[in-house]
Design an enzyme around this catalytic site. Sequence first.
Site, PDB file in Angstrom:
ATOM      1  N   ASP A  47       0.839  -1.212   0.000  1.00  8.85           N
ATOM      2  CA  ASP A  47       0.000   0.000   0.000  1.00  8.85           C
ATOM      3  C   ASP A  47       0.874   1.262   0.000  1.00  8.85           C
ATOM      4  O   ASP A  47       0.361   2.383  -0.074  1.00  8.85           O
ATOM      5  CB  ASP A  47      -1.019  -0.005   1.162  1.00  8.85           C
ATOM      6  CG  ASP A  47      -0.365   0.028   2.527  1.00  8.85           C
ATOM      7  OD1 ASP A  47       0.870  -0.049   2.625  1.00  8.85           O
ATOM      8  OD2 ASP A  47      -1.117   0.133   3.537  1.00  8.85           O
ATOM      9  N   ASP A  86      -1.219  -6.381  -0.295  1.00 11.52           N
ATOM     10  CA  ASP A  86      -1.199  -5.691   1.000  1.00 11.52           C
ATOM     11  C   ASP A  86      -2.604  -5.167   1.317  1.00 11.52           C
ATOM     12  O   ASP A  86      -3.168  -4.379   0.539  1.00 11.52           O
ATOM     13  CB  ASP A  86      -0.219  -4.517   0.872  1.00 11.52           C
ATOM     14  CG  ASP A  86       0.317  -4.052   2.195  1.00 11.52           C
ATOM     15  OD1 ASP A  86       0.016  -4.694   3.225  1.00 11.52           O
ATOM     16  OD2 ASP A  86       1.050  -3.045   2.200  1.00 11.52           O
ATOM     17  N   LYS A 116      -1.021  -9.532   3.026  1.00 11.97           N
ATOM     18  CA  LYS A 116      -0.267  -9.015   4.178  1.00 11.97           C
ATOM     19  C   LYS A 116      -1.169  -8.068   4.949  1.00 11.97           C
ATOM     20  O   LYS A 116      -1.962  -7.335   4.343  1.00 11.97           O
ATOM     21  CB  LYS A 116       0.990  -8.269   3.712  1.00 11.97           C
ATOM     22  CG  LYS A 116       1.768  -7.633   4.876  1.00 11.97           C
ATOM     23  CD  LYS A 116       3.105  -7.069   4.448  1.00 11.97           C
ATOM     24  CE  LYS A 116       3.027  -5.652   3.945  1.00 11.97           C
ATOM     25  NZ  LYS A 116       2.462  -4.673   4.900  1.00 11.97           N
ATOM     26  N   GLU A 118      -1.181  -5.480   8.750  1.00  7.97           N
ATOM     27  CA  GLU A 118      -0.357  -4.885   9.806  1.00  7.97           C
ATOM     28  C   GLU A 118      -0.975  -5.124  11.182  1.00  7.97           C
ATOM     29  O   GLU A 118      -2.201  -5.086  11.318  1.00  7.97           O
ATOM     30  CB  GLU A 118      -0.227  -3.363   9.576  1.00  7.97           C
ATOM     31  CG  GLU A 118       0.484  -3.013   8.278  1.00  7.97           C
ATOM     32  CD  GLU A 118       0.633  -1.499   8.078  1.00  7.97           C
ATOM     33  OE1 GLU A 118       0.324  -0.718   9.005  1.00  7.97           O
ATOM     34  OE2 GLU A 118       1.065  -1.108   6.978  1.00  7.97           O
ATOM     35  N   GLU A 185       9.425  -4.098  10.550  1.00 10.17           N
ATOM     36  CA  GLU A 185       9.777  -2.783   9.988  1.00 10.17           C
ATOM     37  C   GLU A 185      10.179  -1.821  11.096  1.00 10.17           C
ATOM     38  O   GLU A 185       9.497  -1.715  12.126  1.00 10.17           O
ATOM     39  CB  GLU A 185       8.572  -2.209   9.207  1.00 10.17           C
ATOM     40  CG  GLU A 185       8.872  -0.816   8.646  1.00 10.17           C
ATOM     41  CD  GLU A 185       7.889  -0.342   7.582  1.00 10.17           C
ATOM     42  OE1 GLU A 185       6.958  -1.087   7.224  1.00 10.17           O
ATOM     43  OE2 GLU A 185       8.070   0.813   7.127  1.00 10.17           O
TER      44      GLU A 185
HETATM   45  O1  KIV Z   1       3.386  -1.215   1.753  1.00 14.13           O
HETATM   46  C1  KIV Z   1       4.542  -1.646   1.669  1.00 14.13           C
HETATM   47  O2  KIV Z   1       5.232  -1.469   0.663  1.00 14.13           O
HETATM   48  C2  KIV Z   1       5.080  -2.367   2.821  1.00 14.13           C
HETATM   49  C3  KIV Z   1       6.526  -2.722   2.815  1.00 14.13           C
HETATM   50  C4  KIV Z   1       7.375  -1.524   2.946  1.00 14.13           C
HETATM   51  C5  KIV Z   1       6.847  -3.752   3.831  1.00 14.13           C
HETATM   52  O3  KIV Z   1       4.365  -2.638   3.729  1.00 14.13           O
END
Ligand code: KIV
Length: 273
Positions: A47, A86, A116, A118, A185
């Site tokens: 994202d 993401d 993915k 968070e 991160e």
């Molecule tokens: O959104 C993204 O690109 C990320 C990476 C930096 C891990 O979450």
Amino acid sequence: MPSDRVTVPLIRKKKEIGEKIAVLTAYDYPFAKLIDEAGIDILLVGDTLGIVVQGEESTLPVTMDQMIYHTQMVSRAAKRALVVGDMPFMSYQASLEETLTNAGRFLKEGRAGAVKLEGGARVLDRVEALTRQDIPVMAHIGLTPQSLHRMGGYKVQGRNTQEAQELLSDAKALESAGAFSLVLEGIPTDLAKDITAAIDIPTIGIGAGPHCDGQVLVLHDLLGLFTRFQPKFVRRYADLATIAGEAFLRYKSDVQSGKFPSEEEGYSDSHRS
Ligand code: KIV
């Protein structure tokens, strides 16, 4: 599935055999094709596209429809790499049902192989529900950009003992909940090393030092295409902003001077010759 395809089990295996995992973000077909052909293991449709592609100040405005659009482009190019979509802000926070529906869209419409999201303790039920439905999950803790307002900026996390312990216990809990890998991160190097040693799933670091099982960088940072700011952990492998800028100047000068296009760059009028 072709036998040389990078799969979720293969990513897990890489930690077992001590092979480092290379991950890059990708947002469109041409770059995804180049990255895939270079043998990068995972294409993360991050994202971060909100910042590096759309020009927003943060990742928060990015929508599900935008993520699906970009994931489709990347998936079309990925012949070998695992594509991870993401989950954008508010696509998994409100309810389990929305989490499942939105994650499902990444696999059904985006053709991704995993998603993915968070967060630590607060997303454990999401991770469990998704893995129960065979939607592989890459977890992400530490400096989580969607928590920008709680953190008061993009600040390194886990610098005091309590925060460090929380992150370690989040990592273990996410592994137990079924995550197949974990992005770390913006955390101190030693903490990332401890977390990496404490869990069996691979850790993928960004601003987390050299001891993780793999690394991820944002494509536009690596290529020197994003120049608004450069975090300490970014290594620029190319300066495409300068190369592109120079090409645009030469093109403009050739158009203005009449050097472009030449006669040879035009089509002949065959019926006249
Ligand atoms: O959104 C993204 O690109 C990320 C990476 C930096 C891990 O979450």
